[in-house]
Design a protein around this motif. Structure first.
Motif, PDB file in Angstrom:
ATOM      1  N   ILE A  93     -26.008 -18.892  -8.287  1.00 24.41           N
ATOM      2  CA  ILE A  93     -24.446 -19.765  -7.753  1.00 24.41           C
ATOM      3  C   ILE A  93     -24.713 -20.806  -9.559  1.00 24.41           C
ATOM      4  O   ILE A  93     -25.812 -20.957  -9.501  1.00 24.41           O
ATOM      5  CB  ILE A  93     -25.519 -20.463  -6.729  1.00 24.41           C
ATOM      6  N   LEU A  94     -23.588 -21.773  -9.479  1.00 26.30           N
ATOM      7  CA  LEU A  94     -23.830 -23.204 -11.221  1.00 26.30           C
ATOM      8  C   LEU A  94     -24.089 -23.499  -9.802  1.00 26.30           C
ATOM      9  O   LEU A  94     -23.170 -24.645  -9.259  1.00 26.30           O
ATOM     10  CB  LEU A  94     -22.433 -22.636 -10.757  1.00 26.30           C
ATOM     11  N   ARG A  95     -25.178 -24.309 -10.664  1.00 29.70           N
ATOM     12  CA  ARG A  95     -24.901 -26.164 -10.386  1.00 29.70           C
ATOM     13  C   ARG A  95     -24.375 -27.049 -11.220  1.00 29.70           C
ATOM     14  O   ARG A  95     -25.033 -26.397 -12.280  1.00 29.70           O
ATOM     15  CB  ARG A  95     -26.717 -26.323 -10.009  1.00 29.70           C
ATOM     16  N   ILE A 123     -28.402 -22.173 -13.286  1.00 38.54           N
ATOM     17  CA  ILE A 123     -27.824 -21.576 -13.247  1.00 38.54           C
ATOM     18  C   ILE A 123     -28.923 -20.948 -12.153  1.00 38.54           C
ATOM     19  O   ILE A 123     -29.675 -20.853 -12.954  1.00 38.54           O
ATOM     20  CB  ILE A 123     -27.305 -20.358 -13.856  1.00 38.54           C
ATOM     21  N   VAL A 124     -28.681 -20.782 -10.752  1.00 41.60           N
ATOM     22  CA  VAL A 124     -29.829 -19.898 -10.139  1.00 41.60           C
ATOM     23  C   VAL A 124     -29.161 -18.930  -9.121  1.00 41.60           C
ATOM     24  O   VAL A 124     -28.459 -18.383  -8.530  1.00 41.60           O
ATOM     25  CB  VAL A 124     -29.921 -21.450  -8.956  1.00 41.60           C
ATOM     26  N   LYS A 179     -14.710 -11.924 -13.473  1.00 41.18           N
ATOM     27  CA  LYS A 179     -15.062 -12.522 -15.026  1.00 41.18           C
ATOM     28  C   LYS A 179     -15.340 -13.166 -15.346  1.00 41.18           C
ATOM     29  O   LYS A 179     -14.814 -14.593 -15.154  1.00 41.18           O
ATOM     30  CB  LYS A 179     -14.197 -12.217 -16.412  1.00 41.18           C
ATOM     31  N   ILE A 180     -16.275 -14.237 -16.259  1.00 39.95           N
ATOM     32  CA  ILE A 180     -17.104 -15.146 -16.271  1.00 39.95           C
ATOM     33  C   ILE A 180     -17.184 -15.104 -17.961  1.00 39.95           C
ATOM     34  O   ILE A 180     -17.770 -14.372 -18.500  1.00 39.95           O
ATOM     35  CB  ILE A 180     -18.080 -15.070 -16.175  1.00 39.95           C
ATOM     36  N   PHE A 181     -16.345 -16.302 -18.453  1.00 35.95           N
ATOM     37  CA  PHE A 181     -17.043 -16.460 -20.499  1.00 35.95           C
ATOM     38  C   PHE A 181     -17.731 -17.757 -19.710  1.00 35.95           C
ATOM     39  O   PHE A 181     -17.127 -18.548 -20.056  1.00 35.95           O
ATOM     40  CB  PHE A 181     -15.351 -16.284 -21.154  1.00 35.95           C
ATOM     41  N   LYS A 199     -29.126  -9.872 -10.173  1.00 38.32           N
ATOM     42  CA  LYS A 199     -29.841 -10.665 -11.111  1.00 38.32           C
ATOM     43  C   LYS A 199     -29.771 -10.305 -12.611  1.00 38.32           C
ATOM     44  O   LYS A 199     -30.773 -11.074 -13.549  1.00 38.32           O
ATOM     45  CB  LYS A 199     -31.602  -9.160 -10.803  1.00 38.32           C
ATOM     46  N   GLN A 200     -28.922  -9.359 -12.512  1.00 37.56           N
ATOM     47  CA  GLN A 200     -28.672  -8.775 -13.595  1.00 37.56           C
ATOM     48  C   GLN A 200     -28.224 -10.088 -14.650  1.00 37.56           C
ATOM     49  O   GLN A 200     -28.282 -10.382 -16.218  1.00 37.56           O
ATOM     50  CB  GLN A 200     -28.378  -7.552 -14.855  1.00 37.56           C
ATOM     51  N   ILE A 201     -27.267 -10.155 -14.586  1.00 33.89           N
ATOM     52  CA  ILE A 201     -26.318 -11.342 -14.717  1.00 33.89           C
ATOM     53  C   ILE A 201     -26.351 -12.803 -14.831  1.00 33.89           C
ATOM     54  O   ILE A 201     -26.526 -12.618 -15.326  1.00 33.89           O
ATOM     55  CB  ILE A 201     -25.075 -11.595 -13.507  1.00 33.89           C
ATOM     56  N   HIS A 202     -28.265 -12.333 -13.754  1.00 35.52           N
ATOM     57  CA  HIS A 202     -28.584 -14.257 -14.092  1.00 35.52           C
ATOM     58  C   HIS A 202     -29.546 -14.577 -14.893  1.00 35.52           C
ATOM     59  O   HIS A 202     -29.790 -15.030 -15.516  1.00 35.52           O
ATOM     60  CB  HIS A 202     -29.460 -14.198 -12.620  1.00 35.52           C
ATOM     61  N   LEU A 203     -29.996 -13.169 -15.373  1.00 34.86           N
ATOM     62  CA  LEU A 203     -30.756 -13.071 -16.405  1.00 34.86           C
ATOM     63  C   LEU A 203     -30.542 -12.947 -18.019  1.00 34.86           C
ATOM     64  O   LEU A 203     -30.695 -14.142 -18.943  1.00 34.86           O
ATOM     65  CB  LEU A 203     -31.706 -11.682 -16.497  1.00 34.86           C
ATOM     66  N   ILE A 204     -28.561 -13.028 -17.990  1.00 33.44           N
ATOM     67  CA  ILE A 204     -27.931 -13.127 -19.293  1.00 33.44           C
ATOM     68  C   ILE A 204     -27.960 -14.489 -19.517  1.00 33.44           C
ATOM     69  O   ILE A 204     -28.139 -14.937 -20.385  1.00 33.44           O
ATOM     70  CB  ILE A 204     -26.978 -12.445 -19.541  1.00 33.44           C
ATOM     71  N   LEU A 205     -27.297 -14.589 -18.067  1.00 34.70           N
ATOM     72  CA  LEU A 205     -26.496 -16.402 -18.267  1.00 34.70           C
ATOM     73  C   LEU A 205     -27.765 -17.404 -18.345  1.00 34.70           C
ATOM     74  O   LEU A 205     -27.632 -18.169 -19.484  1.00 34.70           O
ATOM     75  CB  LEU A 205     -25.567 -16.469 -16.762  1.00 34.70           C
TER      76      LEU A 205
END
Length: 208
Positions: A159-161, A143-144, A110-112, A187-193
């Protein structure tokens, strides 16, 4: 607002030729600043069942072996005898490995993320065991989605830098890595974050 759900394959499921998605991504948005995402392992119960079958098979073989030893032995067996002690040690080692593999199975990740506060990750394993990690907003750099080589194979990692004092401790933090989701899922998660990250940074820049 009801959470949106999407089903994806993990990398192991793709390699095994599975026809049913084993991961489910739930996305819950709370306005423009907060989002909560959960990646659920849909086959966790099946994986636990597989480990349980292995343990029962191991226990059955051990019972059969010692039953034969007790039946065929002319004298009462002693624990220090090689044909008693060594198989017992081997059984205990294998049983410990099965138990450890069961405990390490991941039920969900999970991520909040709150632009005003922090990004918090939570990994839930068998029997509800949780590991939580939190990074304050001031330590978030970017976030990359990176392409990496692992075991002579190309895979993608989200990855979170970090920056500031957190950079010295943990310069990069993998996100949603335990369940090995496919590129489409990451890719879906990255686009949202990244959308939340960039939009809020742009809005802040305009206000400044």
């Amino acid at each position: 607002m009801e959470p949106k759900t999407h089903k994806y394959f993990s990398i192991p499921a793709k390699y095994s030729g599975s026809t049913v998605e084993d991961l489910e991504l739930s996305i819950q948005k709370y306005g423009d600043n907060v989002v909560r995402m959960q990646l659920l392992n849909r086959v966790h119960k099946k994986q636990c069942g597989t480990q349980l079958k292995r343990f029962l098979l191991l226990a059955g073989l051990a019972s059969l072996y010692y039953g034969c030893v007790l039946t065929l032995s002319e004298r009462s067996p002693k624990i220090h005898q090689a044909h008693i002690l060594y198989p017992a040690i081997l059984w205990l080692l294998l049983a410990f490995k099965i138990l450890r593999n069961t405990l390490d199975l991941v039920h969900s990740e999970k991520i909040f993320y709150s632009w005003d506060l922090a990004l918090q990750t939570e990994t839930v394993r068998t029997f509800g065991r949780k590991s939580v990690f939190c990074v304050q907003r001031g330590h978030l750099h970017d976030i990359v989605l990176n392409e990496v080589i692992e075991n002579l194979d190309i895979k993608y990692m989200l990855i979170l830098r970090t920056k500031g004092s957190m950079f010295n401790e943990r310069p990069i933090i993998p996100l949603f890595n335990s369940l090995s989701p496919s590129f489409e899922c990451l890719k879906q998660i990255h686009l949202i974050l990244h959308g939340y990250w960039l939009n809020n940074n742009l809005n802040k820049s305009k206000k400044d």
